[in-house]
Design a protein around this motif. Structure first.
Motif, mmCIF file in Angstrom:
data_model
loop_
_atom_site.group_PDB
_atom_site.id
_atom_site.type_symbol
_atom_site.label_atom_id
_atom_site.label_comp_id
_atom_site.label_asym_id
_atom_site.label_seq_id
_atom_site.Cartn_x
_atom_site.Cartn_y
_atom_site.Cartn_z
ATOM 1 N N LYS A 161 -7.263 7.709 -0.066
ATOM 2 C CA LYS A 161 -8.639 7.130 0.198
ATOM 3 C C LYS A 161 -8.117 5.801 0.133
ATOM 4 N N ASN A 162 -7.728 5.658 -0.814
ATOM 5 C CA ASN A 162 -7.676 3.380 -0.822
ATOM 6 C C ASN A 162 -5.778 3.529 -0.748
ATOM 7 N N GLU A 163 -5.420 2.891 -0.011
ATOM 8 C CA GLU A 163 -3.785 2.919 0.053
ATOM 9 C C GLU A 163 -2.962 1.735 -0.619
ATOM 10 N N ASP A 164 -3.992 1.100 -1.338
ATOM 11 C CA ASP A 164 -3.894 0.069 -2.087
ATOM 12 C C ASP A 164 -3.296 0.604 -3.684
ATOM 13 N N LYS A 165 -4.416 1.336 -4.048
ATOM 14 C CA LYS A 165 -4.749 1.545 -5.027
ATOM 15 C C LYS A 165 -3.732 2.431 -5.715
ATOM 16 N N PHE A 166 -3.431 3.469 -4.604
ATOM 17 C CA PHE A 166 -2.626 4.293 -4.791
ATOM 18 C C PHE A 166 -1.036 4.118 -5.101
ATOM 19 N N LYS A 167 -0.888 2.833 -4.355
ATOM 20 C CA LYS A 167 0.808 2.256 -4.422
ATOM 21 C C LYS A 167 0.651 1.790 -5.989
ATOM 22 N N ALA A 168 -0.240 1.244 -6.566
ATOM 23 C CA ALA A 168 -0.586 0.308 -7.731
ATOM 24 C C ALA A 168 0.096 1.246 -8.396
ATOM 25 N N PHE A 169 -1.089 2.430 -8.378
ATOM 26 C CA PHE A 169 -0.718 3.479 -9.302
ATOM 27 C C PHE A 169 0.678 4.385 -9.553
ATOM 28 N N THR A 170 1.098 3.821 -8.127
ATOM 29 C CA THR A 170 2.470 4.447 -8.518
ATOM 30 C C THR A 170 3.552 3.878 -8.510
ATOM 31 N N GLU A 171 3.238 2.502 -8.498
ATOM 32 C CA GLU A 171 4.428 1.733 -9.220
ATOM 33 C C GLU A 171 4.599 1.635 -11.017
ATOM 34 N N ILE A 172 3.876 2.293 -10.906
ATOM 35 C CA ILE A 172 3.457 2.618 -13.095
ATOM 36 C C ILE A 172 4.682 3.811 -13.252
ATOM 37 N N ILE A 173 4.253 4.429 -12.227
ATOM 38 C CA ILE A 173 5.178 5.499 -12.626
ATOM 39 C C ILE A 173 6.490 6.396 -12.027
ATOM 40 N N PHE A 174 6.460 4.989 -11.061
ATOM 41 C CA PHE A 174 8.463 4.877 -10.647
ATOM 42 C C PHE A 174 9.010 4.011 -11.839
ATOM 43 N N ARG A 175 8.228 3.200 -12.145
ATOM 44 C CA ARG A 175 9.527 2.255 -13.326
ATOM 45 C C ARG A 175 9.758 2.711 -14.520
ATOM 46 N N LYS A 176 8.300 3.999 -15.000
ATOM 47 C CA LYS A 176 8.689 4.624 -16.114
ATOM 48 C C LYS A 176 9.875 5.635 -15.629
ATOM 49 N N LEU A 229 13.393 10.755 -5.195
ATOM 50 C CA LEU A 229 11.944 11.271 -4.702
ATOM 51 C C LEU A 229 11.539 11.288 -6.464
ATOM 52 N N LEU A 230 10.472 11.062 -6.278
ATOM 53 C CA LEU A 230 9.001 11.153 -7.126
ATOM 54 C C LEU A 230 7.891 11.829 -6.816
ATOM 55 N N THR A 231 7.384 13.304 -7.781
ATOM 56 C CA THR A 231 6.870 13.912 -7.683
ATOM 57 C C THR A 231 5.420 13.660 -8.612
ATOM 58 N N ILE A 232 4.659 13.155 -8.056
ATOM 59 C CA ILE A 232 3.412 12.914 -8.836
ATOM 60 C C ILE A 232 2.263 14.400 -8.456
ATOM 61 N N PRO A 233 2.307 14.225 -10.265
ATOM 62 C CA PRO A 233 0.827 15.742 -9.912
ATOM 63 C C PRO A 233 -0.676 15.672 -9.233
ATOM 64 N N TYR A 234 -1.185 16.886 -9.069
ATOM 65 C CA TYR A 234 -2.100 16.797 -8.315
ATOM 66 C C TYR A 234 -3.527 16.511 -9.111
ATOM 67 N N THR A 235 -3.097 16.262 -10.682
ATOM 68 C CA THR A 235 -3.945 16.415 -11.756
ATOM 69 C C THR A 235 -4.773 14.570 -11.097
ATOM 70 N N ASP A 236 -2.648 14.195 -11.023
ATOM 71 C CA ASP A 236 -3.334 12.306 -10.721
ATOM 72 C C ASP A 236 -3.494 11.971 -10.064
ATOM 73 N N ALA A 237 -2.799 12.393 -8.636
ATOM 74 C CA ALA A 237 -2.858 12.627 -7.211
ATOM 75 C C ALA A 237 -4.544 12.572 -6.999
ATOM 76 N N ASN A 238 -5.374 13.253 -7.310
ATOM 77 C CA ASN A 238 -6.061 13.643 -6.107
ATOM 78 C C ASN A 238 -7.394 12.758 -6.668
ATOM 79 N N THR A 239 -7.264 11.449 -7.127
ATOM 80 C CA THR A 239 -8.197 10.675 -7.550
ATOM 81 C C THR A 239 -8.030 9.963 -6.332
ATOM 82 N N PHE A 240 -7.311 9.905 -5.489
ATOM 83 C CA PHE A 240 -6.582 9.105 -4.713
ATOM 84 C C PHE A 240 -6.734 9.926 -2.971
ATOM 85 N N LEU A 241 -6.505 10.923 -3.413
ATOM 86 C CA LEU A 241 -6.199 11.727 -2.168
ATOM 87 C C LEU A 241 -7.783 11.581 -1.068
#
Length: 247
Positions: A161-176, A229-241
């Motif tokens: 829906k919004n790739e930039d918002k998903f990218k910002a969210f993903t960066e937090i998960i990636f860093r962790k 590899l980075l797997t984001i559960p749908y419970t987190d990803a669905n907001t952006f998909l």
């Protein structure tokens, strides 16, 4: 009014039938005769059956990916998997004539599987290993996503829906996951993101466990590190998909 309702019901029925047919596959196998010093080509992928837009889209996408993988000199005019296979073998034979003592037989192994499917989207995983000389070959995965209802291939931007918002969210998960401090640059621990900025990989696919992000070897790290590899559960990803997946 009744005629319009009847037309609508018939249209829905036809769409459902087409979608059901679109999810029917057979295995397409392409290989060459092997010998001790010959190039090896082995391809096994799903082939979509049925004369409809989705089947055609899937088969064209797979064909184009395989042709690109086998295109050694970037001058091949192959327009079929068989033609690309023949060109790959010919390229090795021509190189072997010029440098018979230096050229090792080439190898291409490509294997496709249906990784995920539901009523809205289907993901096909294309695993490949290509060796065309040198110290080692190159193995990777490609994820091809398709919109079942519209019979279209989905590019990365089509997933969100919004790739930039998903990218910002993903960066937090990636860093962790990769132990990169939140207050440090993304490359502070040895990653090689261009311009020191986090970005999404081109390779993203749906899986049963969540949305999978696949960074190719060399894409953000050294070859020795392999893919990231980075797997984001749908419970987190669905907001952006655009295509939310029920967990």
């Amino acid at each position: 009014m009744k005629s319009k309702l009847l037309y609508l019901l018939i249209s829905i029925s036809l769409i459902a039938c087409n979608n059901e047919e679109s999810l029917t596959f057979e295995t397409l196998t392409v290989s060459n005769d092997t010998c001790e010093n010959c190039t090896l080509v082995s391809i096994e992928i799903p082939k979509a059956l049925g004369r409809n837009k989705l089947s055609e889209t899937i088969n064209i996408a797979l064909r184009e990916e395989i042709i690109a993988l086998l295109n050694f000199d970037e001058e091949s005019n192959a327009n079929s998997i068989k033609g690309a296979t023949e060109a790959f073998i010919k390229d090795y034979e021509e190189l072997n004539v010029k440098f018979p003592e230096e050229s090792m037989p080439w190898e291409a192994k490509i294997y496709g599987t249906i990784l995920f499917e539901n009523k809205d989207v289907i993901t096909i995983k294309l695993e490949s290993y290509i060796y065309t000389g040198g110290a080692h070959g190159y193995g990777t995965n490609r994820f091809l996503n398709f919109d079942i209802i519209n019979g279209a291939e989905l590019d990365r931007q089509d997933l969100f829906k919004n790739e930039d918002k998903f990218k910002a969210f993903t960066e937090i998960i990636f860093r962790k996951q990769e132990n990169v401090p939140a207050d440090a640059t993304i490359n502070s621990t040895g990653f090689m993101f261009e311009t020191e900025s986090f970005y999404l990989p081109d390779n993203i696919g749906y899986t049963d466990k969540g949305l999978l992000l696949f960074y190719e070897p060399y894409e953000i790290a050294s070859f020795a590190d392999g893919p990231i590899l980075l797997t984001i559960p749908y419970t987190d990803a669905n907001t952006f998909l655009k295509f939310a997946i029920k967990p």
